[in-house]
Design an enzyme around this catalytic site. Structure first.
Site, mmCIF file in Angstrom:
data_model
loop_
_atom_site.group_PDB
_atom_site.id
_atom_site.type_symbol
_atom_site.label_atom_id
_atom_site.label_comp_id
_atom_site.label_asym_id
_atom_site.label_seq_id
_atom_site.Cartn_x
_atom_site.Cartn_y
_atom_site.Cartn_z
ATOM 1 N N CYS A 36 0.799 -1.227 0.000
ATOM 2 C CA CYS A 36 0.000 0.000 0.000
ATOM 3 C C CYS A 36 0.833 1.279 0.000
ATOM 4 O O CYS A 36 0.278 2.369 -0.129
ATOM 5 C CB CYS A 36 -0.933 0.013 1.201
ATOM 6 S SG CYS A 36 -1.826 -1.537 1.426
ATOM 7 N N HIS A 74 -3.539 7.844 5.641
ATOM 8 C CA HIS A 74 -3.651 6.513 5.052
ATOM 9 C C HIS A 74 -5.090 6.034 5.227
ATOM 10 O O HIS A 74 -5.684 5.536 4.288
ATOM 11 C CB HIS A 74 -2.648 5.556 5.700
ATOM 12 C CG HIS A 74 -2.541 4.246 5.001
ATOM 13 N ND1 HIS A 74 -2.237 4.149 3.649
ATOM 14 C CD2 HIS A 74 -2.709 2.973 5.429
ATOM 15 C CE1 HIS A 74 -2.221 2.875 3.297
ATOM 16 N NE2 HIS A 74 -2.508 2.143 4.355
ATOM 17 N N GLU A 82 -2.881 5.392 13.400
ATOM 18 C CA GLU A 82 -2.479 6.587 12.665
ATOM 19 C C GLU A 82 -2.796 7.846 13.462
ATOM 20 O O GLU A 82 -1.973 8.778 13.519
ATOM 21 C CB GLU A 82 -3.148 6.628 11.299
ATOM 22 C CG GLU A 82 -2.681 7.778 10.430
ATOM 23 C CD GLU A 82 -3.123 7.649 8.978
ATOM 24 O OE1 GLU A 82 -2.599 8.416 8.133
ATOM 25 O OE2 GLU A 82 -3.994 6.792 8.676
ATOM 26 N N LYS A 84 -10.000 7.558 0.697
ATOM 27 C CA LYS A 84 -10.342 6.160 0.429
ATOM 28 C C LYS A 84 -11.826 5.906 0.653
ATOM 29 O O LYS A 84 -12.397 4.961 0.114
ATOM 30 C CB LYS A 84 -9.519 5.226 1.314
ATOM 31 C CG LYS A 84 -8.045 5.127 0.957
ATOM 32 C CD LYS A 84 -7.323 4.146 1.865
ATOM 33 C CE LYS A 84 -5.858 4.010 1.492
ATOM 34 N NZ LYS A 84 -5.060 5.224 1.811
ATOM 35 N N HIS A 141 -9.539 1.772 -1.624
ATOM 36 C CA HIS A 141 -8.105 1.610 -1.381
ATOM 37 C C HIS A 141 -7.475 1.003 -2.629
ATOM 38 O O HIS A 141 -7.694 -0.169 -2.936
ATOM 39 C CB HIS A 141 -7.903 0.699 -0.165
ATOM 40 C CG HIS A 141 -6.498 0.654 0.342
ATOM 41 N ND1 HIS A 141 -5.406 1.024 -0.415
ATOM 42 C CD2 HIS A 141 -6.002 0.275 1.545
ATOM 43 C CE1 HIS A 141 -4.307 0.857 0.302
ATOM 44 N NE2 HIS A 141 -4.637 0.412 1.493
ATOM 45 N N PHE A 172 1.164 -2.975 4.558
ATOM 46 C CA PHE A 172 1.435 -4.298 5.100
ATOM 47 C C PHE A 172 2.935 -4.580 4.951
ATOM 48 O O PHE A 172 3.558 -4.198 3.960
ATOM 49 C CB PHE A 172 0.656 -5.359 4.325
ATOM 50 C CG PHE A 172 -0.768 -5.532 4.780
ATOM 51 C CD1 PHE A 172 -1.277 -4.849 5.870
ATOM 52 C CD2 PHE A 172 -1.615 -6.399 4.102
ATOM 53 C CE1 PHE A 172 -2.586 -5.020 6.290
ATOM 54 C CE2 PHE A 172 -2.924 -6.575 4.514
ATOM 55 C CZ PHE A 172 -3.413 -5.894 5.605
#
Length: 402
Positions: free
Chosen positions: A162, A294, A305, A326, A331, A390
């Protein structure tokens, strides 16, 4: 160090097939997530996504070109052409040698992979098309962009899940800043909305069945999207000398690794990436007006976050605006940071902060100004954009108004 500016942008997303229409969707707070349209969709537990709809590949490419272009490559080429056209950049012999291309993607040609696994395993055929490998390879988009625009300098693909787009754009920034190149075409592209791709993500149990609600108390997971955004990064003096319209300046970049867990985010890694971007840019925390988060809509990411933002910005965190687009386009995995950079440019250039759509109820663990549901007019001069992947790989860019 040389200054780096953005002189062109292009996009294909669920919100629109161009950068302006994508940004218009962001301004409207419009959610483009809806029912998936694909083969065997009834076998999926997750039936929604941010698909690029009303898209006809034959309107953009010849039959011969489509032999080589997976859907993620198509999106990158369309966005790249839009960016180059807006930039007005002419690539002559001298420029070509000092121009390159860095593109982020996570899955590469997954449509080609999915189709050909069906051909071999489901249909039992023993032969596939001779160009399957050139279609599916992760570097296909970067290679075709370099060939189309005669970019003969540093060109490659970054694959960090990502964070792929942010890592790619960060590398492009560093190359111009250090003098390795004068112009870089950069961004990201992804098209993982295929049966096998969705099935794989279902196994992680991080997907929402009913929508993406970042920072909302009722959030229950992420929603995948697809698309691309490509930008022209250019050395400032060169851009100014040719009279280019400068959209924004890239002033800082930092990356970090959590080194802790393959899927669970770590607040320390996110903190170090944001703090590093500020240090790289030579700016104080209180100069930042907006953060494009994010913000995946998972319980773990959003909580982590927000804690990282508070740790880095202290009391200024209460005066920051932070939102996740998003919620509108899904995403895009390896392409997500690139599409989200459009929201940063819109904030700096147009004074419009994209909202976090679908926000229903505040979460005490996400107690920041998340710009719920409606865009906001605001005068900001410095923004950050976050990407936390990830594998614990983090990449943060800092931009400034020019």
């Amino acid at each position: 160090m040389r200054r780096v500016v953005i002189t062109g942008q292009g996009a294909v997303s669920a919100l629109g097939h161009t950068a302006p229409t994508t940004m218009e969707g962001m301004r409207e707070g419009r959610c483009a997530i809806g029912p998936l349209e694909m083969r065997d969709v009834e076998r999926l537990s997750i039936g929604i996504g941010g698909q690029v709809r009303s898209y006809d590949e034959k309107a953009h490419f010849t039959r011969q070109e489509l032999t080589f272009f997976d859907r993620f490559t198509q999106f990158a080429l369309i966005a790249g052409q839009e960016a180059m056209t807006q930039s007005g950049l002419e690539v002559d012999e001298e420029t070509a040698l000092r121009a390159g291309c860095v593109v982020g993607t996570s899955g590469g040609g997954l449509h080609t992979v999915d189709d050909n696994y069906r051909t071999v395993y489901e249909e039992g055929k023993n032969r596939v098309h001779p160009f399957v490998v050139p279609r599916l390879m992760n570097n296909a988009a970067a290679s075709h962009l370099s060939m189309k625009h005669d970019l003969r300098g540093p060109s490659f693909t970054v694959a960090t899940a990502c964070a792929s787009s942010n890592h790619a754009m960060g590398q492009a920034f560093h190359m111009i800043q250090s003098g390795m190149a004068d112009v870089m075409l950069t961004g990201g592209s992804e098209s993982m909305l295929v049966f096998g791709g969705i099935k794989a993500w279902e196994g992680l149990r991080v997907m929402s069945k009913d929508g993406c609600r970042p920072f909302c108390k009722t959030r229950n997971g992420m929603v995948q999207g697809e698309g691309a955004a490509i930008f022209v990064f250019e050395e400032y003096e060169r851009a100014r000398a040719r009279g280019a319209d400068i959209l924004a300046e890239v002033v800082g970049f930092a990356m970090s690794a959590d080194a802790s867990d393959i899927v669970m985010p770590n607040s320390d890694g996110a903190q170090r990436a944001m703090a590093g971007a500020l240090q790289s840019a030579g700016i104080n925390a209180d100069e930042v007006g907006y953060i494009n988060a994010h913000g995946t809509g998972t319980a773990a990411n959003d909580r982590t976050e927000c804690a990282a933002v508070r740790a880095v910005f202290g009391d200024h965190a209460d005066r920051l605006m932070i939102s996740s687009t998003k919620s509108m386009h899904g995403h895009l995995i390896g392409g997500t940071g690139a599409v989200e950079l459009l929201a940063c440019i819109m904030a700096l250039r147009d004074g419009v902060i994209a909202p976090t759509a679908n926000h229903v109820e505040g979460d005490p663990e996400c107690d920041l100004d998340v710009v719920p549901n409606e865009a906001r007019d605001a005068d900001v001069s410095v923004v950050l954009t976050n990407a936390f992947a990830f594998g614990g790989l983090n990449a943060v860019l800092a931009l400034r108004k020019v």
